[in-house]
Design a protein around this motif. Structure first.
Motif, PDB file in Angstrom:
ATOM      1  N   VAL A 160       0.851  -1.194   0.000  1.00  0.00           N
ATOM      2  CA  VAL A 160       0.000   0.000   0.000  1.00  0.00           C
ATOM      3  C   VAL A 160       0.890   1.249   0.000  1.00  0.00           C
ATOM      4  O   VAL A 160       0.794   2.097  -0.855  1.00  0.00           O
ATOM      5  CB  VAL A 160      -0.940   0.017   1.225  1.00  0.00           C
ATOM      6  N   GLU A 161       1.776   1.322   1.023  1.00  0.00           N
ATOM      7  CA  GLU A 161       2.765   2.402   1.027  1.00  0.00           C
ATOM      8  C   GLU A 161       4.037   1.946   1.742  1.00  0.00           C
ATOM      9  O   GLU A 161       5.016   1.648   1.095  1.00  0.00           O
ATOM     10  CB  GLU A 161       2.191   3.731   1.539  1.00  0.00           C
ATOM     11  N   GLU A 162       3.993   1.766   3.043  1.00  0.00           N
ATOM     12  CA  GLU A 162       5.186   1.339   3.773  1.00  0.00           C
ATOM     13  C   GLU A 162       4.780   0.324   4.844  1.00  0.00           C
ATOM     14  O   GLU A 162       3.646   0.329   5.300  1.00  0.00           O
ATOM     15  CB  GLU A 162       5.821   2.537   4.485  1.00  0.00           C
ATOM     16  N   PRO A 163       5.747  -0.505   5.259  1.00  0.00           N
ATOM     17  CA  PRO A 163       5.405  -1.484   6.308  1.00  0.00           C
ATOM     18  C   PRO A 163       5.009  -0.809   7.617  1.00  0.00           C
ATOM     19  O   PRO A 163       5.319   0.371   7.839  1.00  0.00           O
ATOM     20  CB  PRO A 163       6.697  -2.271   6.507  1.00  0.00           C
ATOM     21  N   ILE A 164       4.328  -1.548   8.457  1.00  0.00           N
ATOM     22  CA  ILE A 164       3.995  -1.060   9.794  1.00  0.00           C
ATOM     23  C   ILE A 164       5.305  -1.012  10.598  1.00  0.00           C
ATOM     24  O   ILE A 164       6.189  -1.840  10.428  1.00  0.00           O
ATOM     25  CB  ILE A 164       3.052  -2.038  10.518  1.00  0.00           C
ATOM     26  N   SER A 165       5.381  -0.094  11.509  1.00  0.00           N
ATOM     27  CA  SER A 165       6.569   0.025  12.358  1.00  0.00           C
ATOM     28  C   SER A 165       6.448  -0.958  13.521  1.00  0.00           C
ATOM     29  O   SER A 165       6.271  -0.580  14.677  1.00  0.00           O
ATOM     30  CB  SER A 165       6.656   1.469  12.865  1.00  0.00           C
ATOM     31  N   ILE A 166       6.548  -2.229  13.197  1.00  0.00           N
ATOM     32  CA  ILE A 166       6.193  -3.281  14.166  1.00  0.00           C
ATOM     33  C   ILE A 166       7.139  -3.304  15.367  1.00  0.00           C
ATOM     34  O   ILE A 166       6.700  -3.352  16.517  1.00  0.00           O
ATOM     35  CB  ILE A 166       6.175  -4.672  13.479  1.00  0.00           C
ATOM     36  N   ALA A 167       8.437  -3.224  15.084  1.00  0.00           N
ATOM     37  CA  ALA A 167       9.405  -3.343  16.178  1.00  0.00           C
ATOM     38  C   ALA A 167       9.240  -2.205  17.189  1.00  0.00           C
ATOM     39  O   ALA A 167       9.229  -2.424  18.401  1.00  0.00           O
ATOM     40  CB  ALA A 167      10.818  -3.365  15.620  1.00  0.00           C
ATOM     41  N   HIS A 168       9.088  -1.006  16.676  1.00  0.00           N
ATOM     42  CA  HIS A 168       8.941   0.141  17.582  1.00  0.00           C
ATOM     43  C   HIS A 168       7.665   0.029  18.409  1.00  0.00           C
ATOM     44  O   HIS A 168       7.643   0.385  19.582  1.00  0.00           O
ATOM     45  CB  HIS A 168       8.941   1.442  16.785  1.00  0.00           C
ATOM     46  N   LEU A 169       6.610  -0.459  17.783  1.00  0.00           N
ATOM     47  CA  LEU A 169       5.361  -0.621  18.525  1.00  0.00           C
ATOM     48  C   LEU A 169       5.526  -1.679  19.616  1.00  0.00           C
ATOM     49  O   LEU A 169       4.945  -1.563  20.694  1.00  0.00           O
ATOM     50  CB  LEU A 169       4.226  -1.008  17.581  1.00  0.00           C
ATOM     51  N   LYS A 170       6.333  -2.669  19.293  1.00  0.00           N
ATOM     52  CA  LYS A 170       6.552  -3.728  20.279  1.00  0.00           C
ATOM     53  C   LYS A 170       7.179  -3.138  21.543  1.00  0.00           C
ATOM     54  O   LYS A 170       6.732  -3.387  22.655  1.00  0.00           O
ATOM     55  CB  LYS A 170       7.462  -4.804  19.681  1.00  0.00           C
ATOM     56  N   TYR A 171       8.199  -2.323  21.365  1.00  0.00           N
ATOM     57  CA  TYR A 171       8.834  -1.817  22.592  1.00  0.00           C
ATOM     58  C   TYR A 171       8.051  -0.678  23.222  1.00  0.00           C
ATOM     59  O   TYR A 171       8.113  -0.470  24.414  1.00  0.00           O
ATOM     60  CB  TYR A 171      10.329  -1.547  22.365  1.00  0.00           C
ATOM     61  N   PHE A 172       7.222  -0.031  22.374  1.00  0.00           N
ATOM     62  CA  PHE A 172       6.300   0.967  22.937  1.00  0.00           C
ATOM     63  C   PHE A 172       5.408   0.301  23.999  1.00  0.00           C
ATOM     64  O   PHE A 172       5.303   0.759  25.132  1.00  0.00           O
ATOM     65  CB  PHE A 172       5.446   1.572  21.808  1.00  0.00           C
ATOM     66  N   ALA A 173       4.794  -0.812  23.602  1.00  0.00           N
ATOM     67  CA  ALA A 173       3.889  -1.495  24.530  1.00  0.00           C
ATOM     68  C   ALA A 173       4.661  -2.097  25.697  1.00  0.00           C
ATOM     69  O   ALA A 173       4.235  -1.998  26.858  1.00  0.00           O
ATOM     70  CB  ALA A 173       3.121  -2.591  23.787  1.00  0.00           C
ATOM     71  N   ALA A 174       5.816  -2.710  25.381  1.00  0.00           N
ATOM     72  CA  ALA A 174       6.577  -3.380  26.432  1.00  0.00           C
ATOM     73  C   ALA A 174       7.068  -2.378  27.474  1.00  0.00           C
ATOM     74  O   ALA A 174       7.003  -2.639  28.677  1.00  0.00           O
ATOM     75  CB  ALA A 174       7.747  -4.130  25.811  1.00  0.00           C
ATOM     76  N   ASP A 175       7.547  -1.223  27.044  1.00  0.00           N
ATOM     77  CA  ASP A 175       8.006  -0.184  27.970  1.00  0.00           C
ATOM     78  C   ASP A 175       6.891   0.225  28.918  1.00  0.00           C
ATOM     79  O   ASP A 175       7.092   0.392  30.115  1.00  0.00           O
ATOM     80  CB  ASP A 175       8.456   1.066  27.182  1.00  0.00           C
ATOM     81  N   ARG A 176       5.705   0.425  28.338  1.00  0.00           N
ATOM     82  CA  ARG A 176       4.585   0.909  29.146  1.00  0.00           C
ATOM     83  C   ARG A 176       4.175  -0.125  30.198  1.00  0.00           C
ATOM     84  O   ARG A 176       3.883   0.206  31.334  1.00  0.00           O
ATOM     85  CB  ARG A 176       3.386   1.257  28.250  1.00  0.00           C
ATOM     86  N   GLN A 526      -6.698   3.115   1.422  1.00  0.00           N
ATOM     87  CA  GLN A 526      -6.304   4.495   1.656  1.00  0.00           C
ATOM     88  C   GLN A 526      -4.868   4.525   2.174  1.00  0.00           C
ATOM     89  O   GLN A 526      -4.491   3.731   3.028  1.00  0.00           O
ATOM     90  CB  GLN A 526      -7.234   5.101   2.714  1.00  0.00           C
ATOM     91  N   LYS A 527      -4.089   5.419   1.631  1.00  0.00           N
ATOM     92  CA  LYS A 527      -2.681   5.476   2.038  1.00  0.00           C
ATOM     93  C   LYS A 527      -2.531   6.229   3.367  1.00  0.00           C
ATOM     94  O   LYS A 527      -3.165   7.251   3.593  1.00  0.00           O
ATOM     95  CB  LYS A 527      -1.858   6.177   0.958  1.00  0.00           C
ATOM     96  N   GLN A 528      -1.726   5.659   4.251  1.00  0.00           N
ATOM     97  CA  GLN A 528      -1.443   6.311   5.538  1.00  0.00           C
ATOM     98  C   GLN A 528       0.053   6.192   5.766  1.00  0.00           C
ATOM     99  O   GLN A 528       0.581   5.088   5.730  1.00  0.00           O
ATOM    100  CB  GLN A 528      -2.182   5.587   6.675  1.00  0.00           C
ATOM    101  N   THR A 529       0.710   7.309   6.023  1.00  0.00           N
ATOM    102  CA  THR A 529       2.173   7.224   6.136  1.00  0.00           C
ATOM    103  C   THR A 529       2.600   6.509   7.401  1.00  0.00           C
ATOM    104  O   THR A 529       1.940   6.567   8.430  1.00  0.00           O
ATOM    105  CB  THR A 529       2.821   8.621   6.145  1.00  0.00           C
ATOM    106  N   ARG A 530       3.726   5.853   7.271  1.00  0.00           N
ATOM    107  CA  ARG A 530       4.304   5.126   8.394  1.00  0.00           C
ATOM    108  C   ARG A 530       4.841   6.123   9.412  1.00  0.00           C
ATOM    109  O   ARG A 530       5.412   7.163   9.060  1.00  0.00           O
ATOM    110  CB  ARG A 530       5.432   4.250   7.842  1.00  0.00           C
TER     111      ARG A 530
END
Lengths: 683, 168, 592
Positions: A160-176, A526-530
């Motif tokens: 569609v446009e760019e991959p999901i920022s999976i790794a960053h989201l992983k540590y976002f949740a883990a940190d919290r 629909q395009k959504q930027t990463r």
């Protein structure tokens, strides 16, 4: 009603006349596979899985439709039955166009359920997200920061446009969750009385300890370094992975009851065979801690060092003297870590010497970009020809200029020297970050392969010694990324657990259905930027070792997680088809042929139908007809072209779907999915 | 059905008599559909809805029946329906060459209708005239011992006939 | 005298209607002859056929391949009472042998009586059997007579007819149905059509006797939609039988009542399977039911029903009239009576033949059928249609017998017999049948729906030269799995054409897969066209007409074909006046 006696799989059972073989078998705890049977409905007999052999009958009989008679001798799992079922399942799978799991999960060496935790993050359930992650990976805050994320490489959102920022989201949740009042802790099973020693407290060893510990085994980790974490601590610089994060995650593992011994050198402080004798099982996860040599003259000079050796020294708190001019040889992530560390130590000119171009570099793009921002000079298409010394110390480096040749078998263009073209740079330090090797000292009893790595079975992780298992960089193909060691450790923990219970069950890669996709399928999206991870300015961060990343803002993180296309099937966990498919050794590739394409129809009130996943068991049609008494669904066409359609597939005509959702409940695969109701269509 | 060429708002009274005679039971579904197709030339969607309601069935069920049988068309067919036999004997005696000749002459494929609405070609299973193979049936008439040349000649005769009636 | 024109569907297709109309047009009211029609005599290779009978219904002359231009001569000869003038039109004694070697029971009236006139049937002892049964036989006695005859279902499976009747008779119900399967779906068989078109009353009479035997008052004939003429003829025959009191309430004063309805099929091969037919008769998708319960217990609308094929019914009146013993005297130990075959394909004398069981394939194909067209070499005979198999020359001495045929991997089936010569590719033949069964599968069973599709794909790639090692084994594995896993006869027998060709013509599969060669030179993708140096005159015709410009060469010099550009359309072969273009089955030969 009359009582009858029959034999099923050698078991004598009593039943009533008028009952089908399938009913009787089910009542007696004998499971006969079936995909089109539902006790509420008339027998249909389409799927061909429930067939059984009845002595005296030359044909296979459909147990769902065959009434049992007195004296019948029935075999439900004979070779002929299994062969028939296997072909039926292969045929069904050959026309099954759908993804069981998302490409992210399939490409993750640890098989983490990215789609699952992204959904929870999008919904704001960080705890749930971490629970899902820790099912496969106990160090999400650490790994989320440093993983080269094969998941993102595979992420279909890139179409569609760019991959999901999976790794960053992983540590976002883990940190919290780590910082919350209620950090996640897995359930720990009662003590098993079994002892397991793990040698090496890196990502592999820690992961195995986490899973074996939660299974109730007494786990002790022995590590040669002063603190746990292995390469995560001593190979990854602080600015990428702050060690307080790693410490917190290690503490969580220790809290499960895992005993951790540091500064223990197996082979010196305690013999390996002694360890083996004292434990019910040993897992060797010692990593690969020896730097590979460049292989050019001058390597013995003072000022030449290995990449991981350099990083380890810095991590141990030392500040090695490197001078103003530093050359880091190599194009991988270790090279990036080394050059950026060298910048932070105050070197004036830090070079990356890499014999290919940026396109071929195995390092993450973001690492290269950030290194450039921090002032690292990239000398692509150069290769050390000689390190020239003066008084035993590095003085200059002579570089051979390279060019790219024809692509080799793997498709990568190999570098070839440009004859007679050289360049010499003044140099104080040369850091070789071109690879790592295992240090076998102390483990010589284990069989090694021709590269010197420990041989471990790919399915059982067994070494040449009984009760000794091995995973990670020290085994088979050598050094790889952390998540690979974690994946192996998780699987090995499963095998070791079964081994400790007496029956070793090898790891088996689950068979899954995968869909073929093209970019055209996503043109309507629909395009959504990463999201972009905010970082500290280069001129600020290159002077200290504080974390470069600033972390995601919550609102953005939730939005980013919601970009997930949810490629994997909602029904994977409950899918009867894939369950059965994994019970038989399927070879679907040989039956590759035309498939029904996957597309979504939404002609019922709150049901979405995916044609690609339909196996024509006709349960939805029959439930709609016989249970809901609506007959909105019907079969259309015949032969291979047969499909199920809801009334001409015309949403406007659906006026009397009563939204009972019974069709979706009955569906044995993920072809029907309950979604939020489309109330507008009903008017 | 979005690309459907069939027309909506058909005159439902045309099948009033058919429904009166056969509409009392859904076991006459096939007969009703056959009579309906005789009237409209094909089975329009709105007519199927009407039939379903009248015989106490549902559109999904009636559509399921209709699509099961090769005889039914869901798009208007040409004035002349060419039923090309693809039975075993015709196959052995070269029905594929006849199909190729027809398709090249009319520039349509199996199941399609010429833009002028004159011809539709449909491959059918055996017409039961195996000894005269290869054969085809147009307008209820069977033509045997076909060769590509003979076939094209027959098509041209129909074309002339069709154009004449159009002019009238 | 009477001129009779054969007006079955195939006769009409061959031009019989024009001939008939031409005769009627020039016949004058004062002419001393009448004009009539009849059904198919079975000598389809001679259609249109015109017979001349004397007033005592003796056949005087039989003329074949009659054209409209011959009509004037025929009429003139009759007017002049000079039959010698007809000699050039009359069929040869050789062709007349076609009938002599047959034993006609089911087809006894076909091509003889006028199917449109019940009186013609009555004059041939029609409805005698019905009267006998109603007057003097109990249902059990009728069934016993059929049992003695040894008659087995002629639709394919060969199940004993009496057994089915007996089961239906014993099933407790006041409402029962007698159903005739006239959904002759086997591509290559058309005896049922011939019987309905040529002798509809024998079907009606047989059905009535059967209905009486099981206690049914309602009978239905399920006719294929592709047989419009058969439907018209049968509708008319039913009307006439009603008028004469052979049908309807209280038939011939016996107290037995029965009606017959026609239900037109709508084009679905699987409806030939009896439970699928029941579904179709009930107005549903023709998807086979689970068995048991069998139709004798739970049939049309859930009531006991009996289903027999047209040919089976056409034997009934004869058996009642002549006794079951006489019928059983014909045939073999396990297969009694006669069987009708539709002899087609690359055969000299194609048509319908009825022979006693026990005759060999060789006798049928060579003695009756006259052998292969253009005296080419016999290669195979396909028996039993999509459920049957292809048998090679080495099995020509197989007898017509249910057991003997099953042992070869083929089946008796409904009686399609398609003869092939060396120009028929056996892989392509198997593909043809799989294409048929894959399309006609009802789509219910996994094995059949997807298995036949995958087999078809494998066969397709083999004929396209893309076959792989292991494809033969895969076809075999799928074949056995489909046979095991399918609910009805269609799926259970669908792999037979593949299995028999693999069994008897395996080398042909291997030639396609390994050598990329089609020995029969039928699989287009594998063919190699080449120009013969000794024959090419360099006329440039082929080069100019080649649609892809694949042929190169200067005028009056040898031309060559660019193999990469050649699309194997064959136009050059048709065009070349010097036979200078050769076709090879594969590149292996072309290279030599």
């Amino acid at each position: 009603m009359q009582t009858i006696n029959l034999t099923i799989d050698g078991k004598s059972v009593t039943a009533q006349s008028g009952q089908t073989i399938l009913q009787i078998a089910t009542d007696n705890g004998i499971a006969i596979p079936n995909l089109c049977y539902d006790p509420r409905l008339k027998s249909y007999g389409a799927c061909g899985l429930c067939t059984v052999e009845v002595e005296g009958s030359s044909k296979l009989l459909r147990s769902c439709a065959t009434l049992a008679t007195d004296g019948m001798v029935i075999h439900t799992d004979s070779p002929r039955n299994r062969q028939s079922r296997k072909v039926a399942l292969e045929l069904l799978m050959s026309d099954h166009e759908g993804d069981c799991l998302g490409p992210c999960t399939l490409n993750c060496p640890a098989g983490t359920d990215c789609q699952g935790y992204l959904k929870q993050i999008a919904l704001g359930n960080d705890y749930q997200a971490v629970k899902i992650i820790k099912d496969k990976l106990p160090l999400p805050a650490s790994i989320g920061r440093i993983c080269p994320h094969p998941c993102e490489t595979a992420c279909r959102r890139k179409l569609v446009e760019e991959p999901i920022s999976i790794a960053h989201l992983k540590y976002f949740a883990a940190d919290r969750v780590l910082a919350s009042d209620n950090p996640y802790k897995p359930e720990v099973m009662p003590a098993s009385g079994k002892k397991v020693a793990i040698v090496g407290g890196g990502p592999g060893g820690l992961t195995a300890a986490y899973f074996l510990g939660s299974k109730g085994h007494a786990v002790t980790i022995y590590d040669a370094m002063p603190r746990m974490g292995g390469m995560l601590r001593y190979g990854i610089p602080e600015y990428r992975l702050p060690k307080k994060i790693l410490d917190a995650e290690i503490t969580e593992i220790a809290d499960l009851g895992v005993v951790m011994h540091n500064n223990v050198n197996v082979g010196k402080d305690i013999s390996f065979m002694e360890l083996k004798a004292e434990n019910d099982a040993v897992l060797v996860a010692i990593g690969a801690w020896k730097s590979s040599k460049i292989g050019c003259p001058g390597e013995e000079l003072q000022g030449v060092m290995g990449g991981i050796d350099f990083l380890r020294e810095v991590a141990l708190g030392e500040r090695p003297t490197i001078g103003d001019n530093v050359a880091v040889v190599g194009g991988g992530n270790t090279a990036m870590d080394a050059c950026r560390t060298a910048v932070r130590l105050g070197a004036k000119r830090v070079y990356i010497i890499y014999r290919r171009t940026q396109a071929e570099s195995p390092a993450d793009d973001i690492e290269i970009e950030e290194a450039k921002e921090e002032g690292v000079i990239f000398r692509f298409l150069t290769n050390p020809a000689e390190i020239i010394g003066e008084n035993g110390k590095v003085k200059e480096i002579n570089l051979q200029i390279m060019q790219l040749g024809e692509p080799d078998a793997s498709g990568r263009r190999s570098p070839i020297p440009v004859e007679g073209k050289f360049e010499t740079l003044p140099m104080d330090t040369v850091i070789a970050a071109i690879g790592q090797k295992i240090n076998i000292d102390g483990f010589e009893d284990l069989q090694q392969n021709r590269w010197g790595n420990i041989c471990a079975d790919e399915k059982t992780f067994r070494t040449s010694l009984d009760s000794v298992f091995a995973v990670g960089d020290a085994t088979n193909n050598g050094a790889d990324i952390a998540i690979t060691a974690i994946g192996e450790a998780h699987k090995a923990a499963g095998v070791i657990d079964t081994y400790l219970h007496g029956i070793e069950i090898p790891y088996k890669k689950p068979y899954v259905s995968e869909k073929e996709v093209t970019p055209e399928m996503f043109v309507d999206r629909q395009k959504q930027t990463r999201i972009k991870m905010p970082t500290r300015p280069a001129e600020e961060r290159n002077k200290d070792f504080n974390e470069v990343n600033c972390g995601l803002i919550e609102e953005q993180a939730r939005k980013e997680a919601a970009r997930c296309l949810e490629c994997g099937c909602h029904d994977y966990a409950d899918c009867k088809l894939i369950d059965y498919a994994n019970c038989y050794d399927l070879d679907v590739a040989r039956l590759k042929g035309e498939k029904h394409p996957s597309f979504i129809e939404d002609s019922l009130v709150s049901i979405e139908r995916d044609q690609g996943k339909c196996i024509l068991c006709n349960l939805c049609v029959r439930v709609c007809d016989e249970v809901a008494e609506k007959s909105i669904l019907g079969l259309v066409d015949k032969g291979f072209d047969t499909v199920i359609k809801a009334e001409f597939n015309n949403p406007a005509t659906i006026t009397y779907c009563k939204d009972c959702q019974k069709c979706a409940e009955a569906c044995p695969t993920g072809a029907l999915k309950v979604v939020s109701p489309k109330t507008l269509l009903r008017s | 059905m979005n690309d459907c060429k069939c027309k909506m708002n058909n005159d439902l009274s045309l099948i009033k008599d058919v429904l009166l005679e056969y509409g009392n039971t859904s076991s006459n579904t096939i007969t009703i559909l056959q009579k309906t197709q005789e009237i409209y030339g094909y089975l329009p969607v709105d007519v199927i809805y009407h039939i379903a309601a009248r015989i106490g069935s549902t559109p999904a069920k009636v559509m399921g029946v209709a699509t099961f049988y090769n005889q039914f068309n869901f798009q208007p067919v040409g004035k002349y329906l060419i039923m090309l036999c693809q039975g075993t004997a015709c196959h052995v005696n070269g029905s594929q060459r006849i199909e190729k000749a027809i398709c090249e002459e009319l520039k349509i494929k199996d199941g399609e209708t010429t833009p002028d609405g004159l011809f539709t070609i449909k491959n059918v299973a055996c017409l039961g005239c195996c000894s005269l193979s290869p054969v085809m049936m147009i307008d209820g008439e069977t033509y045997g011992y076909l060769t590509p040349e003979k076939t094209i000649k027959i098509l041209n005769d129909f074309r002339k006939r069709g154009q004449k009636t159009c002019e009238l | 005298m009477r001129i009779v024109v054969g007006m079955g569907s195939c006769g009409i297709a061959a031009g019989a209607k024009d001939v008939y109309q031409a005769i009627c047009a020039i016949k004058k009211t004062d002419d001393d002859f009448t004009v009539g029609v009849t059904g198919c005599i079975g000598m389809c290779f001679l259609e249109p056929i015109v017979d001349i009978y004397d007033d005592k219904k003796n056949l005087l002359h039989r003329m074949g391949n009659v054209r409209v231009k011959d009509v004037a001569l025929i009429v003139q000869a009759l007017r002049e009472n000079n039959p010698d003038r007809l000699a050039p039109l009359c069929i040869t004694p050789e062709n007349a042998d076609f009938l002599k070697k047959q034993t006609r029971i089911a087809l006894q009236h076909c091509g003889v009586i006028d199917p449109t006139d019940i009186n013609d049937y009555l004059a041939s002892d029609g409805y005698q059997a019905l009267q006998k049964v109603l007057k003097s036989m109990m249902p059990e006695e009728v069934i016993e007579e059929i049992k003695i005859s040894g008659l087995a279902g002629r639709g394919g499976a060969g199940f004993p007819t009496w057994f089915k009747w007996d089961a239906a008779r014993k099933a407790p119900s006041n409402t029962k149905y007698m159903i005739c399967n006239a959904d002759e779906g086997d591509p290559g068989a058309y005896m049922d059509r011939a019987v309905i078109e040529g002798d509809p009353h024998s079907l009606i009479e047989g059905m009535l006797i059967a209905a009486y035997a099981i206690g049914a008052q309602d009978a239905m004939v399920y006719v294929r939609a592709e047989y419009p003429l058969a439907i018209i003829v049968l509708e008319d025959a039913i009307k006439q039988a009603l008028d004469k009191g052979f049908l309807g309430q209280n038939i011939l004063g016996s107290g037995f009542s029965c009606n017959i309805r026609i239900k037109a099929g709508a084009g679905a091969f699987v409806c030939g399977e009896e439970t699928a037919m029941l579904e179709s008769l009930e107005g549903k998708r023709g998807m086979p039911r689970l068995k048991p319960p069998f139709p004798a217990e739970y049939g049309y609308n859930g009531k006991p029903s009996n289903i027999n094929n047209v040919e089976t019914f056409a034997n009934i009146a004869w058996i009642i009239n002549n006794g079951g013993k006489k019928f059983a005297a014909l045939g073999t130990e396990g297969s009694k009576g006669t069987k009708v075959f539709a002899l087609t394909g690359k055969i000299k004398r194609g048509g319908l033949v009825e022979v006693p069981m026990g005759m060999t394939l060789r006798e049928i194909i060579f003695d009756i059928g006259g052998g292969i067209r253009k005296d080419k070499e016999f290669k195979a005979v396909q028996i039993g249609g999509p459920s049957g198999g292809c048998l090679p020359a080495s099995l020509l001495d197989t007898t017509i017998d249910y057991k003997a045929l099953n042992a070869t991997g083929a089946i008796m089936g409904s009686g399609g017999m398609v003869v092939m010569d060396s120009s028929t590719c056996m892989v392509n033949m198997a593909k043809f049948f799989l294409d048929f069964t894959a399309k006609e599968s009802c789509g219910k069973c996994t094995h059949c729906r997807l298995g036949t599709k995958r087999m078809l794909e494998i066969l397709s790639r083999i004929t396209e030269g893309k076959g792989k090692e292991g494809d033969i084994e895969l076809l075999e594995e799928l074949s056995y799995a489909i046979k095991d896993g399918s609910l009805c006869g269609l799926g259970q027998s669908a792999p037979n054409p593949v299995l028999t060709t693999l069994n008897y013509f395996r080398d042909e599969y291997e030639a396609h897969i390994v050598d990329k060669e089609c020995p029969a030179k039928e699989c287009t993708e594998l063919l190699v066209y080449a120009i013969l140096a000794d024959k090419c005159t360099g006329c440039t015709l082929c080069a100019r007409k080649c649609p892809t410009g694949a042929i190169h060469g200067e005028a009056k010099k040898l031309h060559t074909i660019d193999q990469d550009a050649c699309i194997k359309c064959g136009q050059c072969v048709d065009l070349c006046r010097f036979a200078a273009i050769s076709i090879e089955g594969g590149s292996r030969h072309a290279d030599n």
